[in-house]
Design an enzyme around this catalytic site. Structure first.
Site, PDB file in Angstrom:
ATOM      1  N   HIS A  24      12.281  -6.352  58.867  1.00 34.01           N
ATOM      2  CA  HIS A  24      13.584  -7.178  58.592  1.00 34.01           C
ATOM      3  C   HIS A  24      14.550  -6.778  59.848  1.00 34.01           C
ATOM      4  O   HIS A  24      15.754  -6.567  59.614  1.00 34.01           O
ATOM      5  CB  HIS A  24      14.321  -6.887  57.317  1.00 34.01           C
ATOM      6  N   HIS A  78      15.016   4.342  44.866  1.00 33.04           N
ATOM      7  CA  HIS A  78      15.693   2.995  45.805  1.00 33.04           C
ATOM      8  C   HIS A  78      15.060   1.839  45.458  1.00 33.04           C
ATOM      9  O   HIS A  78      13.826   1.558  45.420  1.00 33.04           O
ATOM     10  CB  HIS A  78      15.451   3.638  47.025  1.00 33.04           C
ATOM     11  N   GLU A  80      15.216  -0.932  47.254  1.00 32.44           N
ATOM     12  CA  GLU A  80      14.754  -1.889  47.976  1.00 32.44           C
ATOM     13  C   GLU A  80      13.212  -2.267  48.196  1.00 32.44           C
ATOM     14  O   GLU A  80      12.229  -1.353  47.652  1.00 32.44           O
ATOM     15  CB  GLU A  80      15.147  -1.447  49.682  1.00 32.44           C
ATOM     16  N   ASP A  82      10.381  -2.400  49.695  1.00 30.83           N
ATOM     17  CA  ASP A  82       9.360  -1.792  50.398  1.00 30.83           C
ATOM     18  C   ASP A  82       8.866  -0.522  49.432  1.00 30.83           C
ATOM     19  O   ASP A  82       7.971  -0.038  49.595  1.00 30.83           O
ATOM     20  CB  ASP A  82       9.741  -1.390  51.663  1.00 30.83           C
ATOM     21  N   TYR A 191      15.511   5.626  63.366  1.00 27.94           N
ATOM     22  CA  TYR A 191      16.067   5.112  61.937  1.00 27.94           C
ATOM     23  C   TYR A 191      17.377   5.558  61.772  1.00 27.94           C
ATOM     24  O   TYR A 191      17.852   4.825  60.959  1.00 27.94           O
ATOM     25  CB  TYR A 191      15.053   6.088  61.040  1.00 27.94           C
ATOM     26  N   HIS A 224       9.376   7.030  54.449  1.00 30.05           N
ATOM     27  CA  HIS A 224       8.843   6.539  55.440  1.00 30.05           C
ATOM     28  C   HIS A 224       8.233   7.591  56.460  1.00 30.05           C
ATOM     29  O   HIS A 224       9.114   8.296  56.766  1.00 30.05           O
ATOM     30  CB  HIS A 224       9.556   5.444  56.179  1.00 30.05           C
TER      31      HIS A 224
HETATM   32 FE1  FEO Z   1      15.611   0.932  51.880  1.00 31.19          FE
HETATM   33 FE2  FEO Z   1      12.717   1.859  52.881  1.00 31.19          FE
HETATM   34  O1  FEO Z   1      13.969   0.939  52.002  1.00 31.19           O
END
Ligand code: FEO
Length: 397
Positions: A24, A78, A80, A82, A191, A224
């Site tokens: 994104h 979370h 989101e 992904d 990040y 991640h």
């Molecule tokens: Fe905020 Fe890795 O999603």
């Protein structure tokens, strides 16, 4: 990516997205991973899922450890996508009525993403969940970086499942901090600079809360990148430093250029800054991704922006970058503007307006030169750079 054993009964069953290069709008030159965690206790727990398109691989990874239908509880740290994109397939496979734990805001947000009427269990901050021989505790981390974000802590193993917190966009053969070495810190910094910088105060508050609670953390499992098992304190300390936004003796001179005049100005300004013994990086916007530029801005005291004037406006790439920086609200910056122009020359004023709107301290009205800078013009740029260098030293000493 195959399941990765973290400790007895705990696995990362997530997947590696090796080929993603744009997340994104964030450049992911090393790809990324979507980590999902399986806890085999008296009850079987799955924490988070993966992007929708990788759900087969997630289910296959889970199957290599345990029959997915044996999962008792799913936790969504979370919303989101992904991490939640795989929920519909996972819930369908394990049973739509299985409990789905999340924060209160998580229940609302998940319902805005998925029409299924899942068996939501919205938890309070600090609430615990007994899973037989182990205990999970939930820690609300609102706006880090979504309103629904939370961490899950496995008490007996002292493992913090930290959602996006402490993550890095990195896919490699290495799965743990002790395997990858220090180069991962750049990815962690990038990040932070691009995802969490805006919420620095909340990060500091969270770190205080964790310290007050006396939470012992042996391992941090983010959603991640690599898992911090050897030295979780290192990434916690890095977050404390980045959140305080105390800049180093460093400047960035960021510019775009049409006929290399603004570039020549940038390089002379950078030479002047360097002459004062300050670390400086000239950055040509079209040769760097905005997420990399933001990483350099994070620990710089001076952010100097240059743009030619094009049709009475900023050069579009400069406007794009200013918009991006403005959204992330970096603090403790001094700044300045410069640029070459042909006949109208609005760019310097337009940059200055944006820098003021970001509450950056302006060191000078700015420097503009018509057409091509001559020897005197370049010398003026060098002196401007020295002035910036002195101001950086004054602050950092
Ligand atoms: Fe905020 Fe890795 O999603």
């Amino acid at each position: 990516m195959k399941p990765v054993k973290i400790t007895e009964g705990i696995y990362n069953v997530g997947i590696a997205d090796w080929n993603i290069r744009d997340f994104h709008g964030y450049s992911t030159s090393n790809g990324t991973t979507y980590n999902a965690y399986l806890i085999i206790a008296d009850k079987i727990i799955l924490i988070d899922t993966v992007k929708k398109e990788f759900c087969d691989e997630l289910l296959d990874n889970i199957s290599q450890v345990i029959d997915p239908e044996k999962i008792d509880i799913v936790i969504s740290n979370h919303t989101e996508m992904d991490h939640s994109g795989g929920l519909p397939r996972v819930m369908h496979r394990i049973g739509e009525d299985k409990p789905l734990y999340c924060s209160k805001m998580g229940a609302k947000n998940l319902a805005r993403h998925f029409p299924q009427k899942w068996n939501y269990h919205a938890v309070e901050n600090g609430e615990e969940l007994n899973i037989g021989n182990k205990t999970l505790a939930f820690l609300e981390t609102r706006m880090l970086h979504w309103p629904d974000s939370m961490f899950t802590y496995l008490k007996e193993d002292k493992i913090l499942f930290s959602s996006d917190g402490f993550g890095q966009h990195f896919a490699g053969p290495e799965k743990f901090d002790d395997e990858v070495g220090d180069e991962i810190m750049y990815q962690a910094k990038k990040y932070f600079a691009n995802i969490l910088l805006l919420y620095s105060n909340k990060v500091l508050k969270l770190l205080d809360t964790v310290s007050e609670m006396g939470l012992e953390i042996d391992t941090i499992c983010p959603d991640h990148g690599i898992i911090w098992r050897q030295d979780p304190v290192k990434i916690i300390q890095a977050y404390a430093k980045w959140s305080k936004q105390e800049p180093e003796k460093k400047a960035v001179v960021i510019y775009d250029t049409m006929w290399k005049s603004t570039q020549a100005m940038a390089e002379s300004i950078a030479s002047g800054i360097a002459d004062e013994g300050v670390t400086v990086k000239p950055i040509h916007i079209r040769n760097s991704h905005r997420s990399e530029i933001m990483t350099e801005i994070l620990d710089s005291r001076a952010v100097i922006i240059g743009s030619p004037t094009l049709n009475n406006q900023l050069f579009p790439t400069v406007a794009d970058l200013l918009c991006y920086i403005k959204g992330l609200k970096p603090k403790n910056k001094i700044s300045g503007a410069f640029g070459s122009y042909g006949w109208s020359g609005e760019s310097v004023k337009l940059i200055k307006n944006e820098l003021e709107a970001m509450k950056f301290e302006i060191i000078d009205p700015g420097l503009k030169i018509q057409y091509v800078p001559d020897k005197n013009g370049l010398s003026e740029c060098f002196e401007y750079g020295k002035k910036i260098g002195k101001a950086v030293k004054e602050y950092t000493s």
